[in-house]
Write a protein that holds these residues in place. Structure first.
Motif, PDB file in Angstrom:
ATOM      1  N   ASP A 169       0.942   6.880  -5.996  1.00  0.00           N
ATOM      2  CA  ASP A 169      -0.069   7.456  -5.116  1.00  0.00           C
ATOM      3  C   ASP A 169      -0.824   6.374  -4.334  1.00  0.00           C
ATOM      4  O   ASP A 169      -2.052   6.347  -4.307  1.00  0.00           O
ATOM      5  CB  ASP A 169      -1.058   8.305  -5.948  1.00  0.00           C
ATOM      6  N   SER A 170      -0.054   5.469  -3.718  1.00  0.00           N
ATOM      7  CA  SER A 170      -0.640   4.398  -2.895  1.00  0.00           C
ATOM      8  C   SER A 170      -0.516   4.770  -1.419  1.00  0.00           C
ATOM      9  O   SER A 170       0.430   5.447  -1.028  1.00  0.00           O
ATOM     10  CB  SER A 170       0.108   3.083  -3.128  1.00  0.00           C
ATOM     11  N   TYR A 171      -1.455   4.279  -0.625  1.00  0.00           N
ATOM     12  CA  TYR A 171      -1.483   4.671   0.791  1.00  0.00           C
ATOM     13  C   TYR A 171      -1.760   3.499   1.725  1.00  0.00           C
ATOM     14  O   TYR A 171      -2.440   2.545   1.352  1.00  0.00           O
ATOM     15  CB  TYR A 171      -2.580   5.732   1.018  1.00  0.00           C
ATOM     16  N   MET A 172      -1.201   3.608   2.955  1.00  0.00           N
ATOM     17  CA  MET A 172      -1.679   2.796   4.050  1.00  0.00           C
ATOM     18  C   MET A 172      -2.663   3.669   4.821  1.00  0.00           C
ATOM     19  O   MET A 172      -2.572   4.908   4.779  1.00  0.00           O
ATOM     20  CB  MET A 172      -0.541   2.299   4.946  1.00  0.00           C
ATOM     21  N   LEU A 173      -3.616   3.040   5.488  1.00  0.00           N
ATOM     22  CA  LEU A 173      -4.657   3.815   6.158  1.00  0.00           C
ATOM     23  C   LEU A 173      -4.659   3.505   7.649  1.00  0.00           C
ATOM     24  O   LEU A 173      -4.734   2.335   8.043  1.00  0.00           O
ATOM     25  CB  LEU A 173      -6.035   3.477   5.567  1.00  0.00           C
ATOM     26  N   LEU A 174      -4.561   4.566   8.462  1.00  0.00           N
ATOM     27  CA  LEU A 174      -4.718   4.404   9.909  1.00  0.00           C
ATOM     28  C   LEU A 174      -6.180   4.698  10.236  1.00  0.00           C
ATOM     29  O   LEU A 174      -6.686   5.773   9.934  1.00  0.00           O
ATOM     30  CB  LEU A 174      -3.797   5.379  10.657  1.00  0.00           C
ATOM     31  N   ILE A 175      -6.843   3.711  10.819  1.00  0.00           N
ATOM     32  CA  ILE A 175      -8.261   3.847  11.141  1.00  0.00           C
ATOM     33  C   ILE A 175      -8.392   3.962  12.656  1.00  0.00           C
ATOM     34  O   ILE A 175      -7.876   3.107  13.383  1.00  0.00           O
ATOM     35  CB  ILE A 175      -9.040   2.575  10.688  1.00  0.00           C
ATOM     36  N   GLU A 176      -9.067   5.014  13.115  1.00  0.00           N
ATOM     37  CA  GLU A 176      -9.313   5.154  14.552  1.00  0.00           C
ATOM     38  C   GLU A 176     -10.815   5.061  14.806  1.00  0.00           C
ATOM     39  O   GLU A 176     -11.597   5.807  14.208  1.00  0.00           O
ATOM     40  CB  GLU A 176      -8.759   6.490  15.054  1.00  0.00           C
ATOM     41  N   CYS A 177     -11.179   4.108  15.679  1.00  0.00           N
ATOM     42  CA  CYS A 177     -12.607   3.809  15.849  1.00  0.00           C
ATOM     43  C   CYS A 177     -12.820   3.178  17.226  1.00  0.00           C
ATOM     44  O   CYS A 177     -12.082   2.249  17.595  1.00  0.00           O
ATOM     45  CB  CYS A 177     -13.003   2.832  14.739  1.00  0.00           C
ATOM     46  N   ASP A 178     -13.784   3.671  17.989  1.00  0.00           N
ATOM     47  CA  ASP A 178     -14.120   3.113  19.314  1.00  0.00           C
ATOM     48  C   ASP A 178     -12.874   2.950  20.196  1.00  0.00           C
ATOM     49  O   ASP A 178     -12.720   1.944  20.900  1.00  0.00           O
ATOM     50  CB  ASP A 178     -14.834   1.756  19.160  1.00  0.00           C
ATOM     51  N   GLY A 179     -11.975   3.915  20.135  1.00  0.00           N
ATOM     52  CA  GLY A 179     -10.783   3.884  20.985  1.00  0.00           C
ATOM     53  C   GLY A 179      -9.694   2.937  20.504  1.00  0.00           C
ATOM     54  O   GLY A 179      -8.679   2.771  21.169  1.00  0.00           O
ATOM     55  N   LYS A 180      -9.897   2.288  19.341  1.00  0.00           N
ATOM     56  CA  LYS A 180      -8.875   1.367  18.813  1.00  0.00           C
ATOM     57  C   LYS A 180      -8.209   1.984  17.581  1.00  0.00           C
ATOM     58  O   LYS A 180      -8.814   2.804  16.875  1.00  0.00           O
ATOM     59  CB  LYS A 180      -9.525   0.037  18.395  1.00  0.00           C
ATOM     60  N   ARG A 181      -6.962   1.548  17.342  1.00  0.00           N
ATOM     61  CA  ARG A 181      -6.216   2.023  16.168  1.00  0.00           C
ATOM     62  C   ARG A 181      -5.857   0.831  15.291  1.00  0.00           C
ATOM     63  O   ARG A 181      -5.204  -0.118  15.735  1.00  0.00           O
ATOM     64  CB  ARG A 181      -4.933   2.736  16.611  1.00  0.00           C
ATOM     65  N   VAL A 182      -6.303   0.888  14.027  1.00  0.00           N
ATOM     66  CA  VAL A 182      -6.067  -0.200  13.080  1.00  0.00           C
ATOM     67  C   VAL A 182      -5.249   0.331  11.917  1.00  0.00           C
ATOM     68  O   VAL A 182      -5.594   1.367  11.336  1.00  0.00           O
ATOM     69  CB  VAL A 182      -7.421  -0.747  12.525  1.00  0.00           C
ATOM     70  N   LEU A 183      -4.155  -0.344  11.570  1.00  0.00           N
ATOM     71  CA  LEU A 183      -3.383   0.072  10.393  1.00  0.00           C
ATOM     72  C   LEU A 183      -3.607  -0.942   9.274  1.00  0.00           C
ATOM     73  O   LEU A 183      -3.316  -2.125   9.426  1.00  0.00           O
ATOM     74  CB  LEU A 183      -1.883   0.148  10.721  1.00  0.00           C
ATOM     75  N   HIS A 184      -4.163  -0.459   8.146  1.00  0.00           N
ATOM     76  CA  HIS A 184      -4.342  -1.288   6.941  1.00  0.00           C
ATOM     77  C   HIS A 184      -3.261  -0.842   5.957  1.00  0.00           C
ATOM     78  O   HIS A 184      -3.271   0.297   5.498  1.00  0.00           O
ATOM     79  CB  HIS A 184      -5.733  -1.049   6.365  1.00  0.00           C
ATOM     80  N   THR A 185      -2.319  -1.732   5.618  1.00  0.00           N
ATOM     81  CA  THR A 185      -1.159  -1.277   4.823  1.00  0.00           C
ATOM     82  C   THR A 185      -1.443  -1.132   3.333  1.00  0.00           C
ATOM     83  O   THR A 185      -0.665  -0.494   2.626  1.00  0.00           O
ATOM     84  CB  THR A 185       0.032  -2.258   4.946  1.00  0.00           C
ATOM     85  N   GLY A 186      -2.531  -1.734   2.827  1.00  0.00           N
ATOM     86  CA  GLY A 186      -2.673  -1.811   1.360  1.00  0.00           C
ATOM     87  C   GLY A 186      -1.518  -2.628   0.802  1.00  0.00           C
ATOM     88  O   GLY A 186      -0.912  -3.432   1.524  1.00  0.00           O
ATOM     89  N   ASP A 187      -1.179  -2.421  -0.477  1.00  0.00           N
ATOM     90  CA  ASP A 187       0.003  -3.070  -1.072  1.00  0.00           C
ATOM     91  C   ASP A 187       1.190  -2.139  -0.851  1.00  0.00           C
ATOM     92  O   ASP A 187       1.066  -0.930  -1.037  1.00  0.00           O
ATOM     93  CB  ASP A 187      -0.194  -3.272  -2.583  1.00  0.00           C
ATOM     94  N   LEU A 188       2.336  -2.685  -0.500  1.00  0.00           N
ATOM     95  CA  LEU A 188       3.486  -1.802  -0.231  1.00  0.00           C
ATOM     96  C   LEU A 188       4.803  -2.527  -0.456  1.00  0.00           C
ATOM     97  O   LEU A 188       4.826  -3.754  -0.631  1.00  0.00           O
ATOM     98  CB  LEU A 188       3.424  -1.248   1.197  1.00  0.00           C
ATOM     99  N   ARG A 189       5.877  -1.768  -0.457  1.00  0.00           N
ATOM    100  CA  ARG A 189       7.224  -2.346  -0.571  1.00  0.00           C
ATOM    101  C   ARG A 189       8.246  -1.337  -0.041  1.00  0.00           C
ATOM    102  O   ARG A 189       7.940  -0.149   0.100  1.00  0.00           O
ATOM    103  CB  ARG A 189       7.531  -2.680  -2.033  1.00  0.00           C
ATOM    104  N   GLU A 190       9.450  -1.832   0.224  1.00  0.00           N
ATOM    105  CA  GLU A 190      10.532  -0.935   0.653  1.00  0.00           C
ATOM    106  C   GLU A 190      11.555  -0.727  -0.453  1.00  0.00           C
ATOM    107  O   GLU A 190      12.420   0.141  -0.336  1.00  0.00           O
ATOM    108  CB  GLU A 190      11.250  -1.508   1.880  1.00  0.00           C
ATOM    109  N   HIS A 191      11.488  -1.547  -1.535  1.00  0.00           N
ATOM    110  CA  HIS A 191      12.555  -1.483  -2.541  1.00  0.00           C
ATOM    111  C   HIS A 191      12.223  -0.567  -3.724  1.00  0.00           C
ATOM    112  O   HIS A 191      12.939  -0.565  -4.719  1.00  0.00           O
ATOM    113  CB  HIS A 191      12.924  -2.894  -3.019  1.00  0.00           C
ATOM    114  N   GLY A 192      11.136   0.236  -3.614  1.00  0.00           N
ATOM    115  CA  GLY A 192      10.864   1.283  -4.608  1.00  0.00           C
ATOM    116  C   GLY A 192      11.714   2.507  -4.292  1.00  0.00           C
ATOM    117  O   GLY A 192      12.358   2.555  -3.240  1.00  0.00           O
ATOM    118  N   PHE A 193      11.698   3.505  -5.181  1.00  0.00           N
ATOM    119  CA  PHE A 193      12.548   4.685  -4.959  1.00  0.00           C
ATOM    120  C   PHE A 193      12.236   5.385  -3.627  1.00  0.00           C
ATOM    121  O   PHE A 193      13.116   5.945  -2.999  1.00  0.00           O
ATOM    122  CB  PHE A 193      12.401   5.682  -6.113  1.00  0.00           C
TER     123      PHE A 193
END
Ligand SMILES: [Zn+2]
Ligand SMILES: [Zn+2]
Length: 424
Positions: A152-176
């Motif tokens: 139950d981990s997430y990346m967060l897309l933040i929208e603020c003052d017309g800008k878009r910020v992606l905070h990935t948190g911890d992540l990987r591609e080699h999990g199921f």
């Protein structure tokens, strides 16, 4: 908009990022404690430092429930809302329930009060769901599921003052479920101005990274070779546990054994993730107890896979079982970070209880160099790439990315396209 990396630009863990809108809404993404083993004490253990950090904060959003991201939640004033995934919260409640039971048995009054305070604080959390946006003041947040060693981990897309910020948190591609990363970024996240991403593996690039699927195959081979398989791994590393459960299910009549606490975590996993994939349905684990003579008989006759942790109860159970097991047919699979063995003498003693056969099968919860490069390329941020959750001397510019992307990597304070980016 202002982005401030309070902590994490130059260390793995202890992550704290702030997004501040022009109207003055201030949101923290993660409020993590330093990982154990850091040279210096955590400055936010000092209450005055923590309250200075939290002064004027409008909300705290956690990417996942590892302690280096969720470290001080019980000390946050009630008026500051805290957000996390629903299952993520439940998993921590299970951990705390187990600690509370132990503290009650030990009649440790101080500890009981401390744990009860934490549970109470968790009940006040607000939970979010994947792809469902919510707002804190004028800051809009959309969580997207990512694969990591915490469920139950997430990346967060933040929208603020017309800008878009992606905070990935911890992540990987080699999990199921890691393959979903590309679709998530390309179809849902789309274009961003700023990418804030982890870089744990930059300093560990010589490690061969196995997929969870390869781990499952190796576990199956171990189960075919040894009748009695003990596995030492994190009770909340659900990809690992699900792979183990699936591997064991291939051997008919062989019990999958754990303790009551681990089974509570399996129930949570089954409840929240079982509806998305059968892999995450673990509803037939046998709960070990010294009273269950029939279970012991079955284990000794047919062999078993038993999930263990280093604590007095498992020490008692292992001491009880070992004289009944053929040492040539018995193995311990050590399936967590090897460094713990160096740091914890008691853990080394526990491992020695299993005799001569001990194998190491593990893979990281973090993005490989290839995945980090792919995340930069796929998001192709307009203005900046801010690496966090990385060692001080590891450099994103060593990744296989274009010169244009390299020029956007930020490691010190500056203004970029009307945004003030502060790196502490
Ligand atoms: Zn972390
Ligand atoms: Zn983590």
């Amino acid at each position: 908009m202002k982005i401030r990396i309070h902590r994490g630009a130059n260390q793995i863990g202890g992550c704290i990022t702030e997004i501040r809108s022009d109207n003055g809404t201030r949101v923290l993404i993660d409020l993590g404690h330093n990982l154990p083993g850091e040279a210096t004490a955590d400055m936010f253990d000092e209450a005055s430092n923590l309250s200075a950090l939290l002064d004027g904060i409008s909300g705290i959003i956690y990417t996942h429930n590892h302690g280096d991201h969720l470290g001080f939640f019980d000390q946050v004033p009630r008026e500051i809302p805290q957000y996390i995934g629903e299952m993520s919260r439940e998993v921590i409640v299970n951990v705390l329930d187990e600690s509370l039971n132990k503290a009650i048995r030990a009649e440790h009054k101080c500890l009981i009060e401390k744990i009860e305070r934490k549970i109470m604080s968790l009940t006040l959390f607000r939970t979010y769901a994947p792809k469902k946006s919510f707002c804190v003041g004028d800051i809009k947040v959309t969580p997207y599921f990512v694969s990591h060693s915490a469920a139950d981990s997430y990346m967060l897309l933040i929208e603020c003052d017309g800008k878009r910020v992606l905070h990935t948190g911890d992540l990987r591609e080699h999990g199921f479920l890691g393959k979903g990363l590309e679709k998530t970024i390309m179809s849902y996240v789309s274009s961003v101005d700023v990418l804030i991403t982890e870089g744990t593996m930059l300093s560990r690039d010589d490690e061969h990274t196995m997929t969870e699927s390869e781990i499952q195959t190796q576990m199956t081979e171990i189960m075919a070779r040894y009748k009695n398989v003990f596995v030492l791994c994190s009770s909340t590393n659900f990809d690992r546990l699900a792979g183990l459960h699936k591997a064991n299910a291939g051997f008919r009549g062989r019990p999958f054994v754990c303790d009551v606490y681990q089974n509570a975590q399996f129930k949570t996993l089954t409840q929240y993730s079982g509806k998305y994939s059968d892999l995450y349905v673990i509803d037939n684990a046998a709960e070990m107890s010294l009273k269950k003579v029939n279970l012991h008989k079955k284990m000794i006759e047919r062999g078993f896979t038993m999930i263990v942790r280093d604590n007095p109860t498992f020490r008692k159970w292992v001491s009880y079982l070992m004289p009944h097991l053929d040492p040539d047919q018995t193995v311990l699979v050590y399936s967590q970070y090897k460094g713990y063995l160096k740091e914890q003498p008691k853990l080394r003693d526990f491992v020695r209880m299993f005799g001569k056969n001990c194998v190491y099968i593990h893979t990281t919860g973090h993005a490989t160099r290839q995945t980090l490069a792919r995340v930069c390329k796929m998001t192709n941020p307009k203005s900046a790439i801010i690496p966090i959750h990385k060692e001080v001397d590891s450099d994103f510019c060593t990744l296989d990315i274009s010169e244009e992307l390299r020029a956007k990597v930020i490691s010190s304070t500056r203004y970029v396209d009307d945004m003030e980016i502060i790196i502490d």
